[in-house]
Design a protein around this motif. Structure first.
Motif, mmCIF file in Angstrom:
data_model
loop_
_atom_site.group_PDB
_atom_site.id
_atom_site.type_symbol
_atom_site.label_atom_id
_atom_site.label_comp_id
_atom_site.label_asym_id
_atom_site.label_seq_id
_atom_site.Cartn_x
_atom_site.Cartn_y
_atom_site.Cartn_z
ATOM 1 N N GLU A 90 0.868 -1.179 0.000
ATOM 2 C CA GLU A 90 0.000 0.000 0.000
ATOM 3 C C GLU A 90 0.905 1.229 0.000
ATOM 4 O O GLU A 90 1.838 1.326 0.792
ATOM 5 C CB GLU A 90 -0.864 0.018 1.271
ATOM 6 N N GLU A 91 0.607 2.162 -0.892
ATOM 7 C CA GLU A 91 1.440 3.354 -1.015
ATOM 8 C C GLU A 91 1.561 4.101 0.308
ATOM 9 O O GLU A 91 2.638 4.548 0.689
ATOM 10 C CB GLU A 91 0.843 4.268 -2.080
ATOM 11 N N SER A 92 0.460 4.230 1.038
ATOM 12 C CA SER A 92 0.498 4.976 2.295
ATOM 13 C C SER A 92 1.407 4.292 3.319
ATOM 14 O O SER A 92 2.105 4.957 4.083
ATOM 15 C CB SER A 92 -0.905 5.148 2.870
ATOM 16 N N ASP A 93 1.417 2.961 3.328
ATOM 17 C CA ASP A 93 2.311 2.227 4.237
ATOM 18 C C ASP A 93 3.768 2.459 3.857
ATOM 19 O O ASP A 93 4.617 2.698 4.715
ATOM 20 C CB ASP A 93 2.017 0.724 4.205
ATOM 21 N N ALA A 98 8.940 4.633 5.082
ATOM 22 C CA ALA A 98 10.099 5.343 4.535
ATOM 23 C C ALA A 98 10.356 6.642 5.290
ATOM 24 O O ALA A 98 11.507 6.981 5.569
ATOM 25 C CB ALA A 98 9.888 5.620 3.048
ATOM 26 N N ASN A 99 9.291 7.375 5.636
ATOM 27 C CA ASN A 99 9.457 8.615 6.407
ATOM 28 C C ASN A 99 10.182 8.339 7.724
ATOM 29 O O ASN A 99 11.082 9.080 8.115
ATOM 30 C CB ASN A 99 8.096 9.253 6.693
ATOM 31 N N THR A 100 9.789 7.276 8.401
ATOM 32 C CA THR A 100 10.435 6.916 9.667
ATOM 33 C C THR A 100 11.916 6.627 9.448
ATOM 34 O O THR A 100 12.774 7.109 10.195
ATOM 35 C CB THR A 100 9.743 5.682 10.284
ATOM 36 N N LEU A 101 12.227 5.854 8.414
ATOM 37 C CA LEU A 101 13.616 5.474 8.154
ATOM 38 C C LEU A 101 14.459 6.661 7.670
ATOM 39 O O LEU A 101 15.652 6.727 7.957
ATOM 40 C CB LEU A 101 13.674 4.312 7.168
ATOM 41 N N VAL A 102 13.837 7.605 6.969
ATOM 42 C CA VAL A 102 14.553 8.817 6.551
ATOM 43 C C VAL A 102 14.840 9.693 7.769
ATOM 44 O O VAL A 102 15.951 10.187 7.944
ATOM 45 C CB VAL A 102 13.756 9.605 5.478
ATOM 46 N N LYS A 103 13.853 9.874 8.644
ATOM 47 C CA LYS A 103 14.042 10.713 9.839
ATOM 48 C C LYS A 103 15.135 10.147 10.736
ATOM 49 O O LYS A 103 15.851 10.897 11.400
ATOM 50 C CB LYS A 103 12.733 10.854 10.614
#
Length: 111
Positions: A90-93, A98-103
């Motif tokens: 799912e795109e939202s997942d 990814a946002n968590t891993l980038v942060k």
């Protein structure tokens, strides 16, 4: 070429992401949890002293088991970058993970 730090946290389905370096993180599955273990916060003294810190202090990020497939695809792509919308999920997942891993500094956006 990694984008500037100001771009972090703005991951979208078109974002191209890559691990910041080889072997910086791996995933461990424990019961109903997917843990991403990384070496970003670890100094030599942390390893020697141990201590009673939280999982995050020891370079461990907890995800639900449902997130494991996305995490595996993001980690396994190195040295290539991954376009989020091309991940089987799912795109939202994919964007949330990814946002968590980038942060955390595990993934970097690639221009």
């Amino acid at each position: 070429e990694p984008e500037s730090k100001g771009q972090q946290g703005t991951v979208c389905p078109e974002s191209r992401l890559r691990l910041v370096e080889k072997d910086i993180a791996r995933m461990i599955v424990e019961e109903d949890t997917a843990l991403v273990v990384h070496a970003l916060n670890n100094s030599r003294t942390d390893h020697m002293e141990g201590g009673e810190d939280s999982l995050e202090d020891h370079g461990c990020i907890e995800f639900s088991l449902d997130d494991a497939m996305v995490i595996e695809q993001l980690l396994a792509a190195f040295p290539d970058a991954v376009v989020l919308r091309e991940i089987e999920a799912e795109e939202s997942d994919a964007v949330r993970i990814a946002n968590t891993l980038v942060k955390c500094g595990i993934l970097v956006p690639i221009a």
